[in-house]
Write a protein that holds these residues in place. Sequence first.
Motif, PDB file in Angstrom:
ATOM      1  N   UNK A  33       1.572   6.757  -6.591  1.00 54.63           N
ATOM      2  CA  UNK A  33       0.205   7.653  -6.954  1.00 54.63           C
ATOM      3  C   UNK A  33       0.603   9.115  -6.760  1.00 54.63           C
ATOM      4  N   UNK A  34       1.442   9.342  -5.663  1.00 53.86           N
ATOM      5  CA  UNK A  34       1.794  10.830  -5.234  1.00 53.86           C
ATOM      6  C   UNK A  34       2.744  11.343  -6.224  1.00 53.86           C
ATOM      7  N   UNK A  35       3.604  10.770  -6.807  1.00 51.02           N
ATOM      8  CA  UNK A  35       4.726  11.184  -7.710  1.00 51.02           C
ATOM      9  C   UNK A  35       3.758  11.462  -9.007  1.00 51.02           C
ATOM     10  N   UNK A  36       2.889  10.801  -9.370  1.00 53.39           N
ATOM     11  CA  UNK A  36       2.283  10.682 -10.691  1.00 53.39           C
ATOM     12  C   UNK A  36       0.927  11.803 -10.643  1.00 53.39           C
ATOM     13  N   UNK A  37       0.735  12.480  -9.602  1.00 52.84           N
ATOM     14  CA  UNK A  37      -0.546  13.295  -9.857  1.00 52.84           C
ATOM     15  C   UNK A  37      -0.303  14.570  -9.199  1.00 52.84           C
ATOM     16  N   UNK A  38      -0.994  15.383  -9.400  1.00 52.33           N
ATOM     17  CA  UNK A  38      -1.086  16.898  -9.038  1.00 52.33           C
ATOM     18  C   UNK A  38      -2.290  17.526  -8.644  1.00 52.33           C
ATOM     19  N   UNK A  48      -7.211  -1.834  -5.307  1.00 54.92           N
ATOM     20  CA  UNK A  48      -6.636  -2.036  -6.683  1.00 54.92           C
ATOM     21  C   UNK A  48      -5.035  -2.610  -6.736  1.00 54.92           C
ATOM     22  N   UNK A  49      -4.279  -1.958  -6.027  1.00 53.11           N
ATOM     23  CA  UNK A  49      -2.962  -2.325  -5.850  1.00 53.11           C
ATOM     24  C   UNK A  49      -2.817  -3.716  -5.116  1.00 53.11           C
ATOM     25  N   UNK A  50      -3.450  -4.180  -4.404  1.00 54.35           N
ATOM     26  CA  UNK A  50      -3.426  -5.407  -3.577  1.00 54.35           C
ATOM     27  C   UNK A  50      -4.131  -6.351  -4.380  1.00 54.35           C
ATOM     28  N   UNK A  51      -5.167  -5.929  -4.987  1.00 56.49           N
ATOM     29  CA  UNK A  51      -6.200  -6.924  -5.515  1.00 56.49           C
ATOM     30  C   UNK A  51      -5.260  -7.474  -6.690  1.00 56.49           C
ATOM     31  N   UNK A  74       0.649  -1.178  -0.088  1.00 51.41           N
ATOM     32  CA  UNK A  74      -0.098  -0.039   0.060  1.00 51.41           C
ATOM     33  C   UNK A  74       0.869   1.485   0.323  1.00 51.41           C
ATOM     34  N   UNK A  75       1.876   1.274   0.897  1.00 53.09           N
ATOM     35  CA  UNK A  75       2.809   2.418   0.883  1.00 53.09           C
ATOM     36  C   UNK A  75       3.648   2.658  -0.508  1.00 53.09           C
ATOM     37  N   UNK A  76       3.971   1.474  -0.922  1.00 50.90           N
ATOM     38  CA  UNK A  76       4.616   1.572  -2.454  1.00 50.90           C
ATOM     39  C   UNK A  76       3.693   2.244  -3.359  1.00 50.90           C
ATOM     40  N   UNK A 136     -10.890  -8.391   1.446  1.00 49.43           N
ATOM     41  CA  UNK A 136     -11.217  -8.537   0.151  1.00 49.43           C
ATOM     42  C   UNK A 136     -10.121  -8.849  -0.613  1.00 49.43           C
ATOM     43  N   UNK A 137      -8.755  -8.579  -0.057  1.00 52.36           N
ATOM     44  CA  UNK A 137      -7.675  -9.317  -0.808  1.00 52.36           C
ATOM     45  C   UNK A 137      -7.511 -10.769  -0.479  1.00 52.36           C
TER      46      UNK A 137
END
Length: 756
Positions: A394-399, A689-692, A387-389, A424-425
């Motif tokens: 996500x933070x690097x690719x969004x403004x 979505x990441x962990x799914x 989740x952290x990764x 859910x995972x």
Amino acid sequence: MIDFGLRLTLRGGREAAVRLVVTAAAVALGVGLLLVTLAGINGVNTQNARYAWLNSGVPEAMAAGAEASPDPLWGTLSADVHDGARITRVDVAATGPRSPVPPGIPRLPGPGQYYASPAFGALLRSAPAAELGDRYPGSQIGTIGAQALPAPDSLIIIVGHSADELSRAPGAARIAGIATKTPGECAQCQVGINANGMTLVLSVTSAALLFPVLIFIGTATRLAAARREQRFAAMRLVGATPRQVSVVSAVESTVAALAGTAVGFGLFFLLRVPLAAVPFTGERFYPSDLSLGPVEVLLVAIGVPLAAAVAARIALRRVRISPLGVSRRVTPRAPRAYRLIPLVAGIGELTYFVGRRPDTTNGQTLAYLTGILLMMAGLIIAGPWLTMVGARAMARRSNRAATLIAARRLSDDPKAGFRAISGLVLALFVTSTAIGVMTTFVAERGVSSDSTVARTTLVADFSQGWADVPGVPKASIASIPDSALVRLRSIEGVRSVTEVHTNPLGTTFSLGGPRPVVAGLVSCRQFAGLSGIGRCADGAEVASIPPSFVSGLRVNPSWSTATWPAAAISAERLQSLPVQEIVVGTDGSKSTIEQVRTALTVAFPGQEPPVTAAEGHASSDTERLFDAYRQLVNVVILVSLFIAGCSLAVSVVASLNDRKRPFSLLRLTGTHLGMMRRIVALESAAPLLVNAVVAMAAGFLAAQLFLESQLDYSLRAPGAEYYITVFAGLAVSLGVIVSTLPLLNRITGPETARNE
């Protein structure tokens, strides 16, 4: 302090009541599933014990020290089929007054008499005699009791004969006593359930279900966690000792656990009757089979509340350290990559057993269950790091402001972000593993039972074992009497009758097995009446065809256009060769199929029952067990997704309640409600979505390693059912998240921003 804890729990307002109800519901669900699993294991063993007497022809199936009867019983065990249902036929003949008597009947039937199980007796009375009753001439003199019936709807008949007649029947055995052992206790026993295998499946099933339930319980206990920690810290500041605070928290958790345990027991006993009707061994249970022993009842009744109290004590470790620790809101330490170790260890453990499958059932249970559980635990442990990764990426690719705020919070506290979607995972991991295994199993062993030829063509197999020449079946029928052929062709709906003769020429076909099999020989004149399995070569009188109707009854779709080679043998000589099978083409109607089956059973007693390709596939023990496993898989998938959805809803609501003051301050500073809703949605959807993706990939990897180790298969890509299931699960999860967003408007008013 216990009285004070009870007062806070039962009279603490709506918030305490909601927390109590939700926690109790989570515990009740977990207790109910645990009791169902324990009762299911007991039910399998109880049902299996009632199969034991059917192994009486196996000497080692007798109990140690059992006294042999001086008047052995002659007996044979055979199978029959009616409308796809499996019938067990036991033929017996007494040799003296002290011949053993099977359970469930008062005495042995004489010649022309039989006992029938209640379900089979009703079937005999309802079905036309030409379709079933003519196979069992004589009169019914009684009903087989429940102690000899594995299931309420078991179709069993015990037919009486004279000793002189039955002693000459194929496969007749002298029985000196009634067996008490089943396949798990007797290597030679063939009748019964693989109880060890079913216990393995139930154990994996219970683990797959209990993991999401435990997460749900943990999520429920964290409702309003921040507010409770502040109140307990306030108690510490006014003089309460850590032990007193622990007692208060333990009382709250124990009350919820006790209530949930009681409800769980109630749910189990309420649902025991409908659960008994679920044939997850291939047959229904008697409700009394799903029983619980006193040790199991005590373990669950005492262990669950005790575990809840321990969990509450662990949850309040920050308050016990210092009452001021609660107010020191610092950024938690970022999770490290070492959290991947359990997941990697589980993968490594399953990989190790590829090519090294344990020989014993217990060894396989330990190997595969350990690996699967390690991977399940590894997904939970590695989830915060993943989740952290994902949040940092996500933070690097969004403004956008909402995305940056959500990514920053997830990056600062990934444990909280992952906790909401952890159930859910696991559900996605279980779904991917189960569907991967089932899809591959169907692809490798499945039969195209939907084809017309599979449903309408009956095959009577007369071969008894294998000759000394590899791949050559021995025929037990020298020729088919003309009267039998006339009777078959006179049945309305019969379109063709084809005799398959043994092949002295040695022509072989490769059917994908370890060795080629010798072809059967057919008259092209007769074979022309069969559709869907190819045709003879032009000008041929006799053709060689694969004997697949006998060995496995597998219908290959490519046969519909195949051209079978001519055999270097005349039609006249063909008629003098022994017959290894009869293939009867019909219109597919139930009446025609059953009349053909009855005619062949009467004409050739003691032979294997004639079956269609579809029935031969469905009625085999392997396929019946596979169908049972498939039902369990469907239960696991549906229940896991339901529990995970509940866990997600509770977790999102708990998170909103814990942060309603910061959200209120954001609204007071001018932040739009829509932006806050996007923040909350992203905080839950992004880690999901990441962990799914990781969970599904891990599930397919686990399926591949299991299949390669246990069955030497390679994973087959799942069909549309899998993608629909995953899409539906994710859509419902996102819907749950969206459904909680209106709560923001109610909990972020100006009055919430004040200090308490």
